[in-house]
Design an enzyme around this catalytic site. Sequence first.
Site, PDB file in Angstrom:
ATOM      1  N   VAL A  51       0.889  -0.962  -0.046  1.00 16.44           N
ATOM      2  CA  VAL A  51       0.175  -0.104   0.197  1.00 16.44           C
ATOM      3  C   VAL A  51       0.938   1.184  -0.125  1.00 16.44           C
ATOM      4  CG1 VAL A  51      -2.000   1.485   1.349  1.00 16.44           C
ATOM      5  CG2 VAL A  51      -1.784  -1.061   1.252  1.00 16.44           C
TER       6      VAL A  51
ATOM      7  N   LYS B 200      -6.157  -1.928  -2.011  1.00 20.78           N
ATOM      8  CA  LYS B 200      -5.183  -1.491  -0.989  1.00 20.78           C
ATOM      9  C   LYS B 200      -6.236  -0.869   0.119  1.00 20.78           C
ATOM     10  CE  LYS B 200      -1.517   0.171  -4.094  1.00 20.78           C
ATOM     11  NZ  LYS B 200      -1.002   1.217  -5.155  1.00 20.78           N
TER      12      LYS B 200
HETATM   13  N1  HSE Z   1       0.317   0.468  -9.762  1.00 18.56           N
HETATM   14  C1  HSE Z   1       0.483   0.871  -8.281  1.00 18.56           C
HETATM   15  C2  HSE Z   1       0.287   2.432  -8.424  1.00 18.56           C
HETATM   16  C3  HSE Z   1       1.866   0.550  -7.966  1.00 18.56           C
HETATM   17  O1  HSE Z   1       0.319   2.910  -9.722  1.00 18.56           O
HETATM   18  O2  HSE Z   1       0.108   2.878  -7.064  1.00 18.56           O
HETATM   19  C4  HSE Z   1       2.084   0.885  -6.486  1.00 18.56           C
HETATM   20  O3  HSE Z   1       1.171   0.203  -5.926  1.00 18.56           O
END
Ligand code: HSE
Length: 419
Positions: free
Chosen positions: A125, A198
């Site tokens: 997260v 998240k």
């Molecule tokens: N793809 C995710 C983002 C990576 O852009 O936040 C980080 O968790």
Amino acid sequence: MKNVFVLSKKNIALLGMGTVGRAVYEEIKSNVSSVLVKDITKKRNIHFSEKIITNDFEEIIQDNNIDIVIELIGGETPAYNYIKRSIKSNKNVITANKEVMGKYGEELLDLAEKNNVFLLYEASVAGGIPIISPLVSDLSANDFSSIRGIINGTTNYILTKMANEKLELAEVLKEAQDLGYAEADPTSDIDGFDAQYKISILSRIAFNTNVSIDQIYVEGISNIKSTDFAYASELGYTVKLLATASINNDNNLLVKVHPALIPNHVPMSSVNGVLNAVEIKGDLVGTLWFQGAGAGAKATASSVLSDLIKIQNSEKKINVNRKNTYKITSMDSHFCQYYLRLNVSDKPGVLASIAMEFGGKNISISSVLQKDLHDDGSADLVIMTYPSLERDMQTSIKQINNLDTVFNIESMIRVESYN
Ligand code: HSE
Ligand code: NAP
């Protein structure tokens, strides 16, 4: 290489050598005995012994010298299975995988507890921001009433560029991918699933409640157009993808992810680019604010390595798995102001017919902008409402969409309250 990792023990297996895996490997080379990848023939611009690279997970699981597995593959399959098997083989696990921890966190944390190993996931997260560890330990004396934040770096990068450079989503997505921010399948970022996983992880810890993915309302950013930023700005707002978990007046928990209008005077409106920010309200500590890089190789490696240091220092186990303190409520009960951008016929009486539909559900209009007359005789109509119930708004939208004079409801964005 950081001093803290100059232990000679070669006891770590790294699963994945992509954006994050590489950055982690650079810091702990001398402790890594195996690196699992998908394609062992791939050219990798990094120096390491050919002997440690494999595409066979069985070699790792059967190696009793490996007692720490760092999972940086991403996605559900095969990562979930590899994490589970590692725990069952009494190996400590560190992961940055929000999908696995969002969907299977409860089960895996119980399993880790049972096997007396660590399962740590700080990097899952908000990238480099330490947020899980503070919630699990430093702030655990608090009862929390809300968590809200920008917890996807890719979409925040895209929305910032759309706002500042008047670009459209598709034009900026490639940049976010090239910078290593996006998931292997970027629809996870764009459609809000990454933030959904998240906020499920954060809710489990902060509210002592397992929130399954399907209990979280999710809406991504694909309907947001650069024109929405222009109108929002005129009204004193900007647009962000916000994830929130909060206790409502009935003492139920509402968890949701959707684009939101953020007033320009609050700090969340200035969290730009790949930055993430999380605001937490605890009964003792009050409001806390965490901000930092939400994605990117080095920032994420910082979180992975902090978990590794915890294991090496053999801190008390902190696989805190929370159960069910709150009942989860649905999005229907959400109450907020709404921004709507409609494409309508440029005729008298259009606004009155829309207002009538809203009136039927006790929704009042607070302001109206009529803009951009198009060549086809249609016009953009931007409406802000007073706070209303989501259930009533959804019903009104369906009715308004059926009006002959309304060609399309181009966007509906909830306004975040900072009162
Ligand atoms: N793809 C995710 C983002 C990576 O852009 O936040 C980080 O968790
Ligand atoms: P990535 O660049 O796509 O790298 C993935 C790695 O996993 C690659 O090395 C790939 O092997 C390997 N892999 C893929 N499928 C595999 C399989 N079936 N078996 C074995 N290995 C496999 O991913 P990333 O950006 O580093 O992300 C890794 C994790 O960190 C994800 O959970 C992500 O959500 C999380 N995370 C990423 C960031 C970020 O900024 N990127 C931030 C926070 C958290 P090959 O090299 O052979 O293709």
